[in-house]
Design a protein around this motif. Structure first.
Motif, PDB file in Angstrom:
ATOM      1  N   GLY A  45       1.001  -1.073   0.058  1.00 38.80           N
ATOM      2  CA  GLY A  45      -0.144  -0.184  -0.002  1.00 38.80           C
ATOM      3  C   GLY A  45       1.042   1.274   0.064  1.00 38.80           C
ATOM      4  N   GLU A  46       0.263   2.337   0.404  1.00 40.68           N
ATOM      5  CA  GLU A  46       1.202   3.517   0.443  1.00 40.68           C
ATOM      6  C   GLU A  46       2.238   3.253   1.627  1.00 40.68           C
ATOM      7  OE1 GLU A  46       0.762   6.153  -1.548  1.00 40.68           O
ATOM      8  OE2 GLU A  46      -0.699   5.284  -2.591  1.00 40.68           O
ATOM      9  N   GLY A  47       3.368   4.140   1.647  1.00 36.94           N
ATOM     10  CA  GLY A  47       4.404   3.942   2.112  1.00 36.94           C
ATOM     11  C   GLY A  47       5.482   2.913   1.952  1.00 36.94           C
ATOM     12  N   VAL A  48       6.082   2.676   2.901  1.00 37.87           N
ATOM     13  CA  VAL A  48       7.518   1.618   2.880  1.00 37.87           C
ATOM     14  C   VAL A  48       6.965   0.246   2.687  1.00 37.87           C
ATOM     15  CG1 VAL A  48       9.687   0.980   3.568  1.00 37.87           C
ATOM     16  CG2 VAL A  48       9.081   3.585   3.758  1.00 37.87           C
ATOM     17  N   THR A  49       7.515  -0.555   1.898  1.00 39.57           N
ATOM     18  CA  THR A  49       7.081  -2.030   2.118  1.00 39.57           C
ATOM     19  C   THR A  49       7.747  -2.810   3.097  1.00 39.57           C
ATOM     20  OG1 THR A  49       7.188  -4.164   0.817  1.00 39.57           O
ATOM     21  CG2 THR A  49       8.909  -2.464   0.387  1.00 39.57           C
ATOM     22  N   GLY A  50       6.883  -3.763   3.724  1.00 38.41           N
ATOM     23  CA  GLY A  50       7.420  -4.658   4.912  1.00 38.41           C
ATOM     24  C   GLY A  50       8.163  -5.898   4.295  1.00 38.41           C
ATOM     25  N   THR A  51       8.473  -6.091   2.881  1.00 34.46           N
ATOM     26  CA  THR A  51       8.996  -7.061   2.427  1.00 34.46           C
ATOM     27  C   THR A  51      10.426  -7.041   2.491  1.00 34.46           C
ATOM     28  OG1 THR A  51       6.914  -7.722   1.177  1.00 34.46           O
ATOM     29  CG2 THR A  51       8.830  -8.668   0.414  1.00 34.46           C
ATOM     30  N   ARG A  70      20.662  -7.830   2.747  1.00 32.36           N
ATOM     31  CA  ARG A  70      19.272  -7.828   2.498  1.00 32.36           C
ATOM     32  C   ARG A  70      18.998  -7.008   1.375  1.00 32.36           C
ATOM     33  NH1 ARG A  70      17.282  -5.462   8.175  1.00 32.36           N
ATOM     34  NH2 ARG A  70      17.811  -3.070   8.017  1.00 32.36           N
ATOM     35  N   VAL A  71      17.792  -7.257   0.844  1.00 32.79           N
ATOM     36  CA  VAL A  71      17.341  -6.294  -0.062  1.00 32.79           C
ATOM     37  C   VAL A  71      15.894  -5.890  -0.042  1.00 32.79           C
ATOM     38  CG1 VAL A  71      16.723  -6.070  -2.665  1.00 32.79           C
ATOM     39  CG2 VAL A  71      18.775  -7.471  -2.025  1.00 32.79           C
ATOM     40  N   TYR A  72      15.616  -4.593  -0.106  1.00 33.15           N
ATOM     41  CA  TYR A  72      14.005  -4.371   0.187  1.00 33.15           C
ATOM     42  C   TYR A  72      13.575  -2.859  -0.684  1.00 33.15           C
ATOM     43  CZ  TYR A  72      15.785  -1.359   3.759  1.00 33.15           C
ATOM     44  OH  TYR A  72      16.664  -0.493   4.592  1.00 33.15           O
ATOM     45  N   ALA A  73      12.428  -2.984  -1.141  1.00 34.53           N
ATOM     46  CA  ALA A  73      12.025  -1.833  -1.798  1.00 34.53           C
ATOM     47  C   ALA A  73      11.856  -0.694  -0.962  1.00 34.53           C
ATOM     48  CB  ALA A  73      10.905  -2.043  -2.788  1.00 34.53           C
ATOM     49  N   THR A  74      12.088   0.837  -1.249  1.00 33.70           N
ATOM     50  CA  THR A  74      11.698   1.906  -0.582  1.00 33.70           C
ATOM     51  C   THR A  74      10.687   2.782  -0.975  1.00 33.70           C
ATOM     52  OG1 THR A  74      13.775   2.865  -1.704  1.00 33.70           O
ATOM     53  CG2 THR A  74      14.020   1.706   0.699  1.00 33.70           C
ATOM     54  N   GLY A  75      10.076   2.467  -2.098  1.00 35.60           N
ATOM     55  CA  GLY A  75       9.154   3.299  -2.916  1.00 35.60           C
ATOM     56  C   GLY A  75       9.093   2.925  -4.287  1.00 35.60           C
ATOM     57  N   GLY A  76       7.733   3.644  -4.935  1.00 34.39           N
ATOM     58  CA  GLY A  76       8.044   3.577  -6.492  1.00 34.39           C
ATOM     59  C   GLY A  76       6.373   3.293  -6.573  1.00 34.39           C
ATOM     60  N   ASP A  77       5.945   2.371  -7.675  1.00 32.68           N
ATOM     61  CA  ASP A  77       4.623   2.153  -7.912  1.00 32.68           C
ATOM     62  C   ASP A  77       3.871   1.482  -7.174  1.00 32.68           C
ATOM     63  OD1 ASP A  77       5.686  -0.122  -8.796  1.00 32.68           O
ATOM     64  OD2 ASP A  77       5.062   0.327 -10.928  1.00 32.68           O
ATOM     65  N   HIS A  78       4.420   0.695  -5.915  1.00 36.06           N
ATOM     66  CA  HIS A  78       3.942  -0.254  -5.114  1.00 36.06           C
ATOM     67  C   HIS A  78       3.473  -1.539  -5.798  1.00 36.06           C
ATOM     68  CE1 HIS A  78       3.179   3.325  -2.749  1.00 36.06           C
ATOM     69  NE2 HIS A  78       2.580   3.877  -3.745  1.00 36.06           N
ATOM     70  N   ALA A  79       4.388  -1.932  -6.894  1.00 29.86           N
ATOM     71  CA  ALA A  79       4.315  -3.381  -7.480  1.00 29.86           C
ATOM     72  C   ALA A  79       6.010  -3.538  -7.806  1.00 29.86           C
ATOM     73  CB  ALA A  79       3.578  -3.176  -8.794  1.00 29.86           C
ATOM     74  N   TYR A  80       6.643  -4.400  -6.929  1.00 30.12           N
ATOM     75  CA  TYR A  80       7.903  -4.486  -7.092  1.00 30.12           C
ATOM     76  C   TYR A  80       8.254  -6.026  -7.432  1.00 30.12           C
ATOM     77  CZ  TYR A  80       7.156  -0.611  -3.961  1.00 30.12           C
ATOM     78  OH  TYR A  80       6.782   0.715  -3.164  1.00 30.12           O
ATOM     79  N   SER A  81       9.568  -5.936  -7.602  1.00 27.85           N
ATOM     80  CA  SER A  81       9.852  -7.384  -8.237  1.00 27.85           C
ATOM     81  C   SER A  81      11.715  -7.650  -8.513  1.00 27.85           C
ATOM     82  CB  SER A  81       9.516  -7.627  -9.868  1.00 27.85           C
ATOM     83  OG  SER A  81      10.036  -8.776 -10.188  1.00 27.85           O
TER      84      SER A  81
END
Length: 200
Positions: A65-71, A151-162
């Motif tokens: 959702g909005e904000g930083v991902t927890g993945t 470790r690798v994680y997303a910090t923002g974008g279009d909320h669809a990560y890969s």
């Protein structure tokens, strides 16, 4: 040439071989949060082609959702390494952070991938800190760093990560058992040859 000089030369040759960066074997990969895809694809040695769809079977992908991902994906090594280079395949229009740790508790940022820094207009994009690589990107270059975890994680974008692949290269801090065995075998053979020559 004296035995001690020969042995020292043999050990230095083994140390020189051991200091060349190689792909770091990953002992385990874990993921937190909600995601789709098998974690094994992240270290299978296959870098998805540039522009590959973000939901391809050879990726691990997720939404937030909005904000930083927890993945977060954490890669553990079997021992401490001097981490020298990372090659990372991620969705092109998002921001990602790559961090390292020696204990899995305290983390330091190696580099960030920023949306739009890549070379493709859509889909997966590959970044590498390895100079001379066709995917080399000076923005993600980093100084050699001691690490047992990445470790690798997303910090923002279009909320669809890969993420399609994470390849790490470095040098084991403690010589691998094979290198140590080779060095000791060389010393043993040298001693045996020297004794035979003296006896003859």
């Amino acid at each position: 040439m004296s035995l001690s000089k020969f042995c020292l030369g043999s050990l230095m040759a083994v140390a020189a071989c051991a200091s060349q960066a190689t792909v770091i074997p990953v002992a385990s990969v874990t993921g937190t949060g909600s995601y789709s895809g098998a974690l094994s694809v992240l270290t299978d040695g296959v870098i998805p082609a540039q522009g590959t769809d973000w939901t391809s079977p050879n990726t691990v992908h997720w939404r937030d959702g909005e904000g930083v991902t927890g993945t977060v994906f954490t890669f553990a090594f079997s021992q401490l390494y001097t981490l020298k280079d990372v090659t990372l395949s991620v969705d092109n229009n998002d921001n990602y952070r790559v961090q390292s740790s020696v204990d899995g508790v305290t983390w330091s940022t190696l580099f960030r991938v920023v949306s739009g820094d890549g070379t493709v207009g859509s889909g997966l994009d590959t970044f590498s800190s390895t100079a001379g690589s066709s995917f080399y990107n000076e923005d993600i270059d980093f100084a050699p760093t001691l690490a047992k975890y990445v470790r690798v994680y997303a910090t923002g974008g279009d909320h669809a990560y890969s993420v399609g692949e994470v390849k790490m290269e470095g040098v084991a801090v403690v010589p691998e058992p094979e290198s140590l065995a080779l060095a000791l075998a060389g010393v043993g053979v040298t001693g045996w040859v020297t004794r035979r020559r003296r006896a003859g």
